[in-house]
Structures are given as C-alpha cells and as structure tokens.
Design a protein around this motif. Structure first.
Motif, PDB file in Angstrom:
ATOM      1  N   GLN A 497      12.298   2.887  14.077  1.00 36.29           N
ATOM      2  CA  GLN A 497      11.581   4.085  13.635  1.00 36.29           C
ATOM      3  C   GLN A 497      10.585   3.726  12.535  1.00 36.29           C
ATOM      4  N   TYR A 498       9.344   4.257  12.673  1.00 36.14           N
ATOM      5  CA  TYR A 498       8.309   3.997  11.660  1.00 36.14           C
ATOM      6  C   TYR A 498       8.689   4.652  10.336  1.00 36.14           C
ATOM      7  N   SER A 499       8.535   3.907   9.248  1.00 34.06           N
ATOM      8  CA  SER A 499       8.908   4.391   7.918  1.00 34.06           C
ATOM      9  C   SER A 499       7.708   4.835   7.088  1.00 34.06           C
ATOM     10  N   GLU A 500       6.501   4.609   7.595  1.00 28.51           N
ATOM     11  CA  GLU A 500       5.313   4.985   6.821  1.00 28.51           C
ATOM     12  C   GLU A 500       4.117   5.108   7.760  1.00 28.51           C
ATOM     13  N   GLY A 501       3.002   5.574   7.176  1.00 30.05           N
ATOM     14  CA  GLY A 501       1.774   5.678   7.947  1.00 30.05           C
ATOM     15  C   GLY A 501       1.694   6.960   8.757  1.00 30.05           C
ATOM     16  N   PRO A 502       0.630   7.095   9.524  1.00 32.82           N
ATOM     17  CA  PRO A 502       0.411   8.328  10.296  1.00 32.82           C
ATOM     18  C   PRO A 502       1.469   8.555  11.378  1.00 32.82           C
ATOM     19  N   GLU A 503       2.187   7.495  11.775  1.00 32.85           N
ATOM     20  CA  GLU A 503       3.225   7.631  12.800  1.00 32.85           C
ATOM     21  C   GLU A 503       4.627   7.619  12.205  1.00 32.85           C
TER      22      GLU A 503
END
Length: 530
Positions: A497-503
C-alpha cells in the motif's frame, strides 16, 4: 507483460478485475480455436422437433436427436443448454445433451476400449414407439464404430410433467461384455465468453454436483441466482458415482468457461487407469452384460421453483435428501448433525474407514426428518453410506479434522514459520511476510507466471497473510503477533500500500512482477513460461 505500474484504489480494483473477467474479450481465441473452419456435421439445416410438458419445452435436432434446447415452459422460456451457440458447436467432438460415452472390454480381456457418440456425427436411425410416454427414440449405431459389440438406443421420454433421457445398451455379441465406464454428458450453458455481465446473468448458468450415488443430483442455477432451478436426478438404476471432466471437448476452459462434465455411472476403468492414483468419492463399479442381455441408464429433469426449494422438490420426487450441520467438514470436538428425509426406512449406515465417524440416532425432527448426531474420530476423508430398505444407496462424504482450537493454532504456526518469508535482500521488497506456499512441493512460492500469487496482493497473493492476521483475532500468539506487526509496518505500508504521494492508500496489484528488460540476468526462473 509488466504489471509493475498497475496501481489503483483497492475497491476500484476488485470491481475492475471482476468486470474484466466477464466483459474483456480475452478468451475469444477459445471460442474460435480453429473450429469455425471445421466441417459442420450436426445437421442443423435439417430442422428440429419440439415437445412440451407442463414444465418443459424440449427441442431436439432431426439429424442427431440431441437437444437443441431444454427450456422452461413459461411465458418467457429460459434455455439451460448452450442453444445460442449451436452453430459454433456443430462439429465432430463437441458434446451435446443426449450424447453418451462408455468404456468396455470383452470377457477375458484386460484392455478397455472407449466410445463416444460425439466423435463422428451421422444422422441417427430414427425408430418408432407406440408407448405414449416416448417422445423420440433412435438407434445410435451410425455414430459409433461398426464392429461395436453393443447396440445403443436413446429414448427421450416424458414422466408426468418432467423430461427423461434414457439409454438402452444390449450385448449383440456372443461374449460377455464388461461396461467399466459409462457417462451421460451434462451440457448446459456455462459458457459466457464474449458476453457482458448483464448478458451472462440473464443467459448463463452454473451447475454443481452432489456425487451421492442413488441420491446424487446435479443442480443447474441461473447465474444471477434467481428463478427456477433445473435438477438432474437418477432415473432407474443410474447412480451418480463420479463426475468426470470432458476435457476432450474442443472448446478449452478458461476464466469465463469452466468446461463440461458428465454424470458418470460406472468408473471402474478410469479408477484402474487415469485415476489410479486418486482417492475416489465412491467405490468404482462396472456392469457385465451377458450375450443378448440389455441394461438401461437414464436421468430425469425436474424444476425447483427457486434455490430455497431444491430439497423440497427432491423430497417431493421421492429422492433421498441429506442435510449436514454445520456442514461436511467435521472437527473432532464438534457434534455434527445429519438429517435424512426419504420415504424408505434406513436399513444400515456404514462408515469408511471403519470407526472414522461415530453415529447416534436421535428422535426425528418436528418435520419428520431422521436425525443423527455425528462425532469425528479419525482424521481425514470419510465416506458415509446409507442403505435404505428399498435398495437405494446414498453416500455422504465428510472431512474429519482435529479439534477447532488445534486446527486454528497449527494454522497460525504454519503461516508464521513454513510460510514466513524473511529474505531481506528480496529484489521485490516482499520481506518480511507470509508468502504463498505450494504444499505439494513443500516450498514457498517466490515466482509464478500468475505474478500476484507470489506478489502478496490480489486475492491469491493476499490470502495467506490475511488468514494469519485473522487467526490472531481468535487465538492471539505473542510471537506471531510480533512478526505480523513487522509485516504490516515494513511490507504492507509503503510496499503493498502506498504511504505517500497522490496515490496514498492505493494498493499495488502485486509486488512481484515480470519485467526482464529492467532486471538483472538470472532474476527470473527460466523454467516458468512467462
């Protein structure tokens, strides 16, 4: 194909993958597969005959007398067969409702010879019958080799408001003939290649077997789960002994087509050959025809008003019905319940292996069902056979497991030891984690052509670690919880799972991916067909 950059919101992904399996025409090649260029042999141009009962509309081809359609007799009839694809299935090798397969050997021989009426289509020899219940009858000899020692007749009949398909096999030779395999192909419309989700729901079916010998049946449900349910039950002495996949049908199975199967009455020859290393659901049988003798096999088609009415419809048709609670996986520390409904008295109940399950008869239920308490005693598969006083025999297969607490505890331990992946140099950042496992090979799955299986995500790759976490809710274990905390903090977050950014919070389809142009030589197993 690289899936490294395939990223999406988890919910959108789940819906997307389901829709892609239904709508995306990725299995179109299965339908084509060169079959459109083959010679049509089914004789569609010769027309059909239609027969009706209060429940059914049966349409058979004049040429082969196989079913062109089996519909409900409603204002809006529903066809359970793949009648919408007849022009795609009109060549040699394609199975249709009304075909038969069998394997035989003459007395004194050890070799089996196999036959199928689907292999070489010719117009059948139409016969006449003065019996009012017979709708159509044919000699199938023209579709079978000329030196076959059996005469094979097929009857389409009505039984009240129901439809019957029946076969008579007569030994026309001067030697006894052993029938070691006999099957009736169950050809229903489970092919939703190139169909939208809405089309598939409205036009297609799923079918499920209960391989219970004389009490066995096949239920054919519409994809959306609503409406009438087609039930296939034995007619005469035609036990549901096995359920054989028809892998020789030219249309290959895939995501949107699970293939066809046959109702197998005799399976001895398969048990001696192709299935000899497998444990059978029922004891394999054969039948020997003496010179001049005949034997009849058939199935009857019923309609249940809905899914909830299946057992009621079977009981009304004088079929034995069994209901197991909480199911047919029986922990040793749980008292199971088995309810039986049938007009005939129970003559005997036996268990194989002997002693695997204990039985205690209880007073009948308020609804009059025979009532038994079951106790699992020996781990593994167990077959319960119920013999009735009128000669019918019913089998019910169970899996006895260790006490629930032991099973859940050992499950958690296995996941966090044998399946615990702790290679901190993993190229794809999958450590630490509970990775997928091949139990037959007794090894972790670190590479697979279905990349998500080895990639910790999607339903296939996430199943193991999700199970490990759910286990802690029931029986928490300090060491296991500690490992899973590391997995969540180091591998899930900022990995799966992405932890930062736009996603941020978006979920990767797979941490493992196939992109050989950007990876060092030797990254991927050359024995896998990528």
């Amino acid at each position: 194909m690289s899936i490294k950059k395939f990223r999406t919101n988890a919910l959108t992904y789940v819906f997307g993958i389901v829709l892609s399996l239904i709508v995306f025409p990725g299995v179109k090649a299965q339908k084509d597969a060169g079959q459109d260029q083959a010679l049509s042999t089914l004789g569609l141009e010769k027309g059909t005959k239609v027969f009706k009962t209060a429940q059914f509309q049966l349409e058979i081809l004049n040429s082969s007398q196989t079913a062109a359609a089996l519909k409900t007799n409603d204002a809006e009839p529903f066809d359970y067969t793949p009648g919408d694809r007849l022009n795609q299935r009109d060549k040699n090798g394609f199975y249709h409702l009304g075909d038969i397969t069998f394997g035989i050997r003459p007395e004194g021989s050890t070799d089996w010879s196999y036959y199928s009426t689907s292999k070489n289509r010719f117009d059948v020899e139409v016969l006449q019958s003065d019996k009012p219940n017979v709708l159509a009858v044919a000699d199938l000899g023209k579709t079978l080799p000329g030196d076959l020692p059996l005469q094979v007749l097929r009857f389409w009949e009505k039984d009240g408001e129901n439809i019957v398909i029946r076969f008579e096999l007569r030994n026309k030779s001067d030697k006894a003939i052993e029938i070691g395999a006999l099957g009736i192909p169950m050809v229903f419309n489970n092919n939703f290649n190139d169909k939208s989700l809405e089309q598939a729901h409205n036009e297609n079916v799923f079918f499920d077997p209960y391989i219970g010998k004389d009490a066995g049946y096949l239920q054919v449900l519409r994809l959306h789960g609503k409406g009438k349910v087609l039930l296939v039950v034995p007619y005469g002495n035609t036990p549901f002994e096995a359920y054989r996949p028809l892998t020789d049908d030219p249309l290959r199975s895939g995501y949107t087509y699970e293939g066809l199967y046959e109702w197998t009455v005799h399976s001895k020859s398969y048990a001696e050959t192709a299935w000899k290393h497998a444990e059978q659901w029922n004891v394999p049988t054969s039948f020997t025809l003496k010179p001049g003798e005949s034997q009849s096999y058939g199935v009857k088609f019923l309609l249940a008003p809905s899914v909830r009415d299946i057992e009621k419809t079977l009981a009304a048709a004088n079929r034995p019905v069994a209901v197991g609670l909480p199911g047919y996986v029986l922990p040793m520390d749980v008292d199971g319940k088995l309810f039986l409904q049938y007009k005939g008295a129970v003559k005997n109940i036996s268990v194989e292996p002997q002693g695997a399950i204990g039985f205690k008869e209880m007073p009948p239920s308020k609804q009059g069902w025979k009532n038994y308490v079951l106790k699992g005693k020996i781990w593994g598969r167990a077959r319960v056979t119920v013999d009735y006083a009128d000669g019918l025999s019913q089998t019910i297969n169970y899996k006895v497991i260790y006490p629930e607490k032991e099973v859940v505890a050992s499950y958690g331990k296995f996941l966090t030891t044998a399946q615990w992946y702790d290679n901190r140099n993993d190229t794809f950042g999958r450590a630490p984690s509970v990775i997928s496992y091949d139990y037959e090979a007794k090894q972790q799955i670190t590479q697979n052509s279905f990349v998500w299986i080895a990639g910790l995500s999607d339903e296939a790759g996430a199943g193991s670690w999700l199970g490990a976490i759910m286990k802690q809710v029931v029986i928490p274990e300090k060491e296991e919880v500690s490992k899973l905390e590391d997995f969540v903090n180091q591998t899930i977050w900022a990995g799966v799972q992405y932890s930062e950014g736009p996603e941020k919070y978006g979920v990767r389809k797979s941490l493992f991916y196939y992109e050989p142009d950007s990876m060092p030589e030797g990254t991927y197993d050359k024995n896998i067909k990528w």
